[in-house]
Scaffold this motif. Structure first.
Motif, PDB file in Angstrom:
ATOM      1  N   GLN A  76       0.953  -1.329  -0.039  1.00  0.00           N
ATOM      2  CA  GLN A  76      -0.062   0.039   0.080  1.00  0.00           C
ATOM      3  C   GLN A  76       0.867   1.376   0.047  1.00  0.00           C
ATOM      4  O   GLN A  76       2.050   1.130   0.245  1.00  0.00           O
ATOM      5  CB  GLN A  76      -0.837   0.030   1.345  1.00  0.00           C
ATOM      6  N   LEU A  77       0.231   2.476  -0.244  1.00  0.00           N
ATOM      7  CA  LEU A  77       1.041   3.629  -0.275  1.00  0.00           C
ATOM      8  C   LEU A  77       1.024   4.040   1.189  1.00  0.00           C
ATOM      9  O   LEU A  77       0.256   4.182   1.775  1.00  0.00           O
ATOM     10  CB  LEU A  77       0.465   4.482  -1.292  1.00  0.00           C
ATOM     11  N   GLN A  78       2.194   4.146   1.783  1.00  0.00           N
ATOM     12  CA  GLN A  78       2.312   4.415   3.284  1.00  0.00           C
ATOM     13  C   GLN A  78       2.618   5.885   3.388  1.00  0.00           C
ATOM     14  O   GLN A  78       3.324   6.517   2.737  1.00  0.00           O
ATOM     15  CB  GLN A  78       3.298   3.594   4.113  1.00  0.00           C
ATOM     16  N   LEU A  79       1.561   6.493   4.224  1.00  0.00           N
ATOM     17  CA  LEU A  79       1.587   8.050   4.471  1.00  0.00           C
ATOM     18  C   LEU A  79       2.379   8.329   5.723  1.00  0.00           C
ATOM     19  O   LEU A  79       1.398   8.158   6.913  1.00  0.00           O
ATOM     20  CB  LEU A  79       0.320   8.801   4.218  1.00  0.00           C
ATOM     21  N   GLY A  80       3.487   8.654   6.135  1.00  0.00           N
ATOM     22  CA  GLY A  80       4.004   9.145   7.703  1.00  0.00           C
ATOM     23  C   GLY A  80       3.428  10.265   7.678  1.00  0.00           C
ATOM     24  O   GLY A  80       3.707  11.271   7.399  1.00  0.00           O
ATOM     25  N   THR A  81       2.453  10.425   8.889  1.00  0.00           N
ATOM     26  CA  THR A  81       2.025  11.698   9.398  1.00  0.00           C
ATOM     27  C   THR A  81       2.678  12.244  10.670  1.00  0.00           C
ATOM     28  O   THR A  81       3.104  11.439  11.333  1.00  0.00           O
ATOM     29  CB  THR A  81       0.625  12.017   9.291  1.00  0.00           C
ATOM     30  N   SER A  90      -6.372   0.830  -2.668  1.00  0.00           N
ATOM     31  CA  SER A  90      -7.788   0.538  -3.298  1.00  0.00           C
ATOM     32  C   SER A  90      -8.670  -0.161  -2.489  1.00  0.00           C
ATOM     33  O   SER A  90      -9.975  -0.448  -2.861  1.00  0.00           O
ATOM     34  CB  SER A  90      -7.596  -0.314  -4.634  1.00  0.00           C
ATOM     35  N   GLY A  91      -8.081  -0.778  -1.319  1.00  0.00           N
ATOM     36  CA  GLY A  91      -8.749  -1.771  -0.513  1.00  0.00           C
ATOM     37  C   GLY A  91      -8.824  -3.077  -0.701  1.00  0.00           C
ATOM     38  O   GLY A  91      -9.278  -3.948   0.132  1.00  0.00           O
ATOM     39  N   LYS A  92      -8.453  -3.354  -1.976  1.00  0.00           N
ATOM     40  CA  LYS A  92      -8.323  -4.948  -2.413  1.00  0.00           C
ATOM     41  C   LYS A  92      -6.799  -4.896  -2.908  1.00  0.00           C
ATOM     42  O   LYS A  92      -6.308  -4.312  -3.635  1.00  0.00           O
ATOM     43  CB  LYS A  92      -9.377  -5.227  -3.375  1.00  0.00           C
ATOM     44  N   ASP A  93      -6.174  -6.214  -2.634  1.00  0.00           N
ATOM     45  CA  ASP A  93      -4.836  -6.479  -3.099  1.00  0.00           C
ATOM     46  C   ASP A  93      -4.910  -6.566  -4.599  1.00  0.00           C
ATOM     47  O   ASP A  93      -3.713  -6.391  -5.322  1.00  0.00           O
ATOM     48  CB  ASP A  93      -4.346  -7.876  -2.351  1.00  0.00           C
ATOM     49  N   ASP A  94      -5.948  -7.107  -5.173  1.00  0.00           N
ATOM     50  CA  ASP A  94      -5.860  -7.574  -6.635  1.00  0.00           C
ATOM     51  C   ASP A  94      -6.314  -6.135  -7.529  1.00  0.00           C
ATOM     52  O   ASP A  94      -6.505  -6.319  -8.606  1.00  0.00           O
ATOM     53  CB  ASP A  94      -6.641  -8.615  -7.147  1.00  0.00           C
ATOM     54  N   LEU A  95      -6.580  -5.049  -7.006  1.00  0.00           N
ATOM     55  CA  LEU A  95      -6.984  -3.736  -7.569  1.00  0.00           C
ATOM     56  C   LEU A  95      -5.950  -2.662  -7.632  1.00  0.00           C
ATOM     57  O   LEU A  95      -5.632  -2.522  -6.281  1.00  0.00           O
ATOM     58  CB  LEU A  95      -8.472  -3.471  -7.133  1.00  0.00           C
ATOM     59  N   ALA A  96      -5.884  -1.922  -8.818  1.00  0.00           N
ATOM     60  CA  ALA A  96      -5.040  -0.801  -8.435  1.00  0.00           C
ATOM     61  C   ALA A  96      -5.731   0.411  -7.810  1.00  0.00           C
ATOM     62  O   ALA A  96      -7.048   0.479  -7.761  1.00  0.00           O
ATOM     63  CB  ALA A  96      -4.423  -0.354  -9.756  1.00  0.00           C
ATOM     64  N   LEU A  97      -5.088   1.309  -7.171  1.00  0.00           N
ATOM     65  CA  LEU A  97      -5.592   2.611  -6.539  1.00  0.00           C
ATOM     66  C   LEU A  97      -5.925   3.456  -7.729  1.00  0.00           C
ATOM     67  O   LEU A  97      -5.052   3.548  -8.841  1.00  0.00           O
ATOM     68  CB  LEU A  97      -4.282   3.252  -5.868  1.00  0.00           C
ATOM     69  N   THR A  98      -7.089   3.814  -7.792  1.00  0.00           N
ATOM     70  CA  THR A  98      -7.667   4.649  -8.708  1.00  0.00           C
ATOM     71  C   THR A  98      -8.476   5.998  -8.017  1.00  0.00           C
ATOM     72  O   THR A  98      -8.667   5.839  -6.882  1.00  0.00           O
ATOM     73  CB  THR A  98      -8.734   4.052  -9.800  1.00  0.00           C
ATOM     74  N   PRO A  99      -8.875   7.140  -8.946  1.00  0.00           N
ATOM     75  CA  PRO A  99      -9.434   8.126  -8.369  1.00  0.00           C
ATOM     76  C   PRO A  99     -11.028   7.658  -7.740  1.00  0.00           C
ATOM     77  O   PRO A  99     -11.470   8.467  -6.820  1.00  0.00           O
ATOM     78  CB  PRO A  99      -9.906   8.971  -9.200  1.00  0.00           C
ATOM     79  N   THR A 100     -11.402   6.705  -8.031  1.00  0.00           N
ATOM     80  CA  THR A 100     -12.670   6.252  -7.599  1.00  0.00           C
ATOM     81  C   THR A 100     -12.643   5.084  -6.672  1.00  0.00           C
ATOM     82  O   THR A 100     -13.680   4.857  -6.112  1.00  0.00           O
ATOM     83  CB  THR A 100     -13.657   5.645  -8.808  1.00  0.00           C
ATOM     84  N   ASN A 101     -11.657   4.639  -6.392  1.00  0.00           N
ATOM     85  CA  ASN A 101     -11.463   3.653  -5.072  1.00  0.00           C
ATOM     86  C   ASN A 101     -10.261   3.785  -4.243  1.00  0.00           C
ATOM     87  O   ASN A 101      -9.196   3.120  -4.217  1.00  0.00           O
ATOM     88  CB  ASN A 101     -11.633   2.328  -5.703  1.00  0.00           C
ATOM     89  N   VAL A 102     -10.431   4.703  -3.457  1.00  0.00           N
ATOM     90  CA  VAL A 102      -9.318   5.300  -2.599  1.00  0.00           C
ATOM     91  C   VAL A 102      -9.858   4.792  -1.272  1.00  0.00           C
ATOM     92  O   VAL A 102     -11.027   5.103  -0.803  1.00  0.00           O
ATOM     93  CB  VAL A 102      -9.002   6.793  -2.837  1.00  0.00           C
ATOM     94  N   THR A 103      -8.950   4.056  -0.511  1.00  0.00           N
ATOM     95  CA  THR A 103      -9.054   3.782   0.995  1.00  0.00           C
ATOM     96  C   THR A 103      -8.081   4.139   1.694  1.00  0.00           C
ATOM     97  O   THR A 103      -6.933   3.884   1.456  1.00  0.00           O
ATOM     98  CB  THR A 103      -9.507   2.250   1.080  1.00  0.00           C
TER      99      THR A 103
END
Length: 178
Positions: A76-81, A90-103
């Motif tokens: 996943q894309l890790q964001l250190g804050t 995307s919320g699922k391992d087999d799906l890419a991150l897109t503008p319509t499925n961001v978790t």
């Protein structure tokens, strides 16, 4: 981005996109390029349609402003804050991150320092916000989530009276954190 609104202070590549984060006006916002087109951040096509390959913008929705101090591309894309690591996917391992499925999920409340993290095996090593501890962000099957283990817990004397200015990781001949 501009001299008045600020310029991004974090950058990384993830899933064939270029990501920027943290400007003066938007410290908790992430911008992702169009898939495969690292200079194009357009959120839609010229006809207004939002495709899976369109650019994306996402702001962390939390009770406080969590300035993004680093990003690290892993599973996943890790964001250190400033208030702890978040994971964007995307919320699922087999799906890419897109503008319509961001978790985006907060994993811990152990804030991070503005120092580049290190990937070590399947874990991410980072310095905490007080610059006194090295932490390991790693997945734990038992809790189905990530934990942030303090790697300096049994050796607190290492940072006694000083702060960590940076970390490095050597893989050979032995796995060591410097």
């Amino acid at each position: 981005w501009s001299d008045t609104t600020g310029w991004p202070s974090c950058v990384t590549f993830y899933q064939d996109r270029l990501f920027f984060a943290n400007t003066t006006d938007n410290p908790n916002t992430v911008w992702g390029s169009k898939s495969g087109d690292f200079e194009n951040f357009a959120p839609s096509a010229t006809d207004g349609a939002v495709g899976d390959d369109s650019g994306l913008t996402f702001t962390l929705a939390t009770n406080t402003v969590n300035a993004i101090r680093w990003m690290f591309g892993a599973k996943q894309l890790q964001l250190g804050t400033s208030d702890g690591p978040f994971l964007m996917s995307s919320g699922k391992d087999d799906l890419a991150l897109t503008p319509t499925n961001v978790t985006v999920n907060r994993e811990t409340t152990d804030g991070v320092a503005a120092q580049v993290p290190i990937g070590a095996g399947k874990a991410t090593l980072y310095t905490d916000r007080n610059l006194r501890r090295v932490r390991e962000l790693a997945y734990k099957y038992e809790i189905d989530g990530f934990v942030s283990v303090d790697l300096t817990l049994i050796a607190e004397h290492i940072t006694s009276g000083s702060t960590i200015t940076g970390i490095a990781y050597s893989r050979a001949p032995d796995n060591l954190i410097w």
